[in-house]
Design a protein around this motif. Structure first.
Motif, PDB file in Angstrom:
ATOM      1  N   ASP A 210     -33.028  72.163 138.314  1.00 16.86           N
ATOM      2  CA  ASP A 210     -31.975  72.097 139.325  1.00 16.86           C
ATOM      3  C   ASP A 210     -32.018  73.288 140.279  1.00 16.86           C
TER       4      ASP A 210
ATOM      5  N   GLN B 111     -28.480  66.109 150.109  1.00 19.44           N
ATOM      6  CA  GLN B 111     -29.258  67.076 149.342  1.00 19.44           C
ATOM      7  C   GLN B 111     -28.880  67.008 147.866  1.00 19.44           C
ATOM      8  N   ASP B 112     -27.599  66.854 147.575  1.00 17.30           N
ATOM      9  CA  ASP B 112     -27.148  66.723 146.192  1.00 17.30           C
ATOM     10  C   ASP B 112     -27.722  65.460 145.544  1.00 17.30           C
TER      11      ASP B 112
ATOM     12  N   VAL C 276     -34.509  73.265 143.366  1.00 24.51           N
ATOM     13  CA  VAL C 276     -34.312  72.381 144.518  1.00 24.51           C
ATOM     14  C   VAL C 276     -33.484  73.105 145.570  1.00 24.51           C
ATOM     15  N   THR C 277     -34.186  73.777 146.475  1.00 25.25           N
ATOM     16  CA  THR C 277     -33.551  74.492 147.581  1.00 25.25           C
ATOM     17  C   THR C 277     -34.099  73.936 148.882  1.00 25.25           C
TER      18      THR C 277
ATOM     19  N   ARG D  55     -31.390  66.119 144.955  1.00 29.86           N
ATOM     20  CA  ARG D  55     -31.501  67.042 143.814  1.00 29.86           C
ATOM     21  C   ARG D  55     -31.292  66.280 142.506  1.00 29.86           C
TER      22      ARG D  55
END
Length: 94
Positions: A28, A13-14, A31-32, A17
């Motif tokens: 930033d 996920q990082d 992005v969930t 993102r």
């Protein structure tokens, strides 16, 4: 023989993102896991570019049509995890 270590869901996920923020100008904080690519303003051309980038970075095959505007970030992370496992399995059989 060494065990293959795959990135965690959080690491994927990082990475996702990071690519969305640096390459596509997504905020930033937007992005969930619940957000979709459509919510983030990515069109089909951007999704093809994103698939190419992630394919290169993660060194796994990702088809241009693996991503769509309705996918949530969490679903994409799961897809990437599955592809990493599948790719590792295919490499082990070679």
């Amino acid at each position: 023989m060494t065990a293959s270590v795959h990135p965690s869901a959080e690491q994927l996920q990082d990475q996702l993102r990071s690519e969305l923020v640096t390459r596509f100008g997504v905020e930033d904080t937007d992005v969930t896991p619940e957000m979709t690519f459509g919510d983030l303003g990515l069109d089909s051309l951007a999704l093809v570019e994103l698939s190419d980038v992630l394919q290169s970075v993660l060194e796994i095959p990702i088809a241009d049509d693996d991503f769509n505007g309705e996918q949530k970030i969490a679903e994409v992370v799961t897809l990437l995890q599955d592809k990493l496992v599948e790719h590792a399995g295919a490499q082990g059989q070679a």
